[in-house]
Scaffold this motif. Structure first.
Motif, PDB file in Angstrom:
ATOM      1  N   CYS A  49       0.854  -1.187   0.000  1.00  0.00           N
ATOM      2  CA  CYS A  49       0.000   0.000   0.000  1.00  0.00           C
ATOM      3  C   CYS A  49       0.894   1.243   0.000  1.00  0.00           C
ATOM      4  CB  CYS A  49      -0.920  -0.002   1.223  1.00  0.00           C
ATOM      5  SG  CYS A  49      -2.046   1.392   1.280  1.00  0.00           S
ATOM      6  N   THR A  60     -15.587   3.864  -1.019  1.00  0.00           N
ATOM      7  CA  THR A  60     -14.706   2.713  -1.222  1.00  0.00           C
ATOM      8  C   THR A  60     -15.075   1.589  -0.257  1.00  0.00           C
ATOM      9  OG1 THR A  60     -13.003   3.322   0.409  1.00  0.00           O
ATOM     10  CG2 THR A  60     -12.806   4.287  -1.803  1.00  0.00           C
ATOM     11  N   LYS A  61     -14.636   0.378  -0.601  1.00  0.00           N
ATOM     12  CA  LYS A  61     -14.747  -0.744   0.333  1.00  0.00           C
ATOM     13  C   LYS A  61     -13.354  -1.333   0.530  1.00  0.00           C
ATOM     14  CE  LYS A  61     -15.778  -4.385  -3.060  1.00  0.00           C
ATOM     15  NZ  LYS A  61     -16.569  -5.582  -3.360  1.00  0.00           N
ATOM     16  N   THR A  62     -13.099  -1.772   1.753  1.00  0.00           N
ATOM     17  CA  THR A  62     -11.850  -2.456   2.084  1.00  0.00           C
ATOM     18  C   THR A  62     -12.219  -3.896   2.416  1.00  0.00           C
ATOM     19  OG1 THR A  62     -10.938  -0.412   2.978  1.00  0.00           O
ATOM     20  CG2 THR A  62      -9.845  -2.459   3.633  1.00  0.00           C
ATOM     21  N   THR A  83      -8.915   6.057   3.901  1.00  0.00           N
ATOM     22  CA  THR A  83      -8.898   4.678   3.424  1.00  0.00           C
ATOM     23  C   THR A  83      -7.483   4.278   3.014  1.00  0.00           C
ATOM     24  OG1 THR A  83     -10.011   3.078   1.990  1.00  0.00           O
ATOM     25  CG2 THR A  83      -9.460   5.197   0.988  1.00  0.00           C
ATOM     26  N   ASP A  85      -4.804   0.261   3.248  1.00  0.00           N
ATOM     27  CA  ASP A  85      -4.467  -0.895   4.079  1.00  0.00           C
ATOM     28  C   ASP A  85      -3.412  -0.356   5.040  1.00  0.00           C
ATOM     29  OD1 ASP A  85      -2.961  -3.085   5.160  1.00  0.00           O
ATOM     30  OD2 ASP A  85      -3.898  -4.383   3.684  1.00  0.00           O
ATOM     31  N   VAL A  99      -8.534  -2.317  -1.540  1.00  0.00           N
ATOM     32  CA  VAL A  99      -9.389  -1.136  -1.409  1.00  0.00           C
ATOM     33  C   VAL A  99      -9.888  -0.813  -2.816  1.00  0.00           C
ATOM     34  CG1 VAL A  99      -9.595   1.269  -0.693  1.00  0.00           C
ATOM     35  CG2 VAL A  99      -8.058  -0.274   0.565  1.00  0.00           C
TER      36      VAL A  99
END
Length: 197
Positions: A49, A60-62, A83, A85, A99
């Motif tokens: 990251c 966003t989604k992680t 956002t 990692d 992400v």
């Protein structure tokens, strides 16, 4: 234009620490602005990251994909949220999480080296980012407790009450994944709640 785009970030930071005008200029001179399209990845599992990101607009989604190919969502991020990692970013080792953008998403991005430079140039930013990481850690710990102490229905009610702006923007199957249940079970929970109103 850069100042205009960066104002949301400055407003967010200044709620926690007070920056001088000169410090604000240094900060904004170091950031990267980038727009991602729906479906694009900011970071992928297994890659390092490279950026910590502040969301100007979008969602966003992680998530982690396990060995069976099952997706496990751990977080959503919308405007004025962060956002990345975080574990991968801090250690500069391969990411455990993906992400991905659920909408067209505009970000302010800080690379690892830039963050380190900013800590040296504006020491109060180190305190600010420490506070952000502490809050994220506490939220993560509380989520773990909720996952084994609350029923699925109570987890959903908590999610709906805590994040009302998110629920309207993401598909039901993703909420189900975040809650650790099937989309069918989530539909049943929602039907029961509507029936009891």
């Amino acid at each position: 234009m850069i100042k205009e785009k960066g104002q949301a970030l400055l407003d967010y930071i200044n709620k926690n620490v007070s920056l001088t005008e000169a410090e604000e200029e240094v900060l904004l001179s170091k950031v990267i602005y980038r727009t991602y399209l729906k479906g694009q990845f900011i970071v992928q599992q297994g890659d390092v990251c490279k950026y910590e990101c502040f969301v100007l607009s979008g969602c966003t989604k992680t998530f982690h994909v396990d060995n069976e190919g099952q997706e496990h969502i751990i977080m959503f991020s919308i405007e004025d949220w962060w956002t990345a990692d975080m574990g991968s970013f801090i250690t500069q080792t391969p990411a455990d999480f993906n992400v991905q953008c659920l909408e067209k998403t505009e970000l302010i991005m800080f690379s690892y080296d830039v963050i380190e430079d900013l800590y040296a140039a504006i020491p109060k930013l180190e305190r600010f980012f420490r506070q952000i990481i502490q809050k994220a850690f506490i939220a993560s710990q509380k989520r773990i407790i909720r996952s084994f102490s609350l029923t699925a229905k109570d987890r959903y009610i908590y999610f709906r009450n805590q994040y009302p702006k998110i629920e309207q923007r993401i598909p039901q199957y993703m909420i189900a994944s975040y809650l650790g249940i099937t989309k069918e079970f989530l539909s049943k929970i929602k039907s029961d709640l509507i029936f009891k109103q």
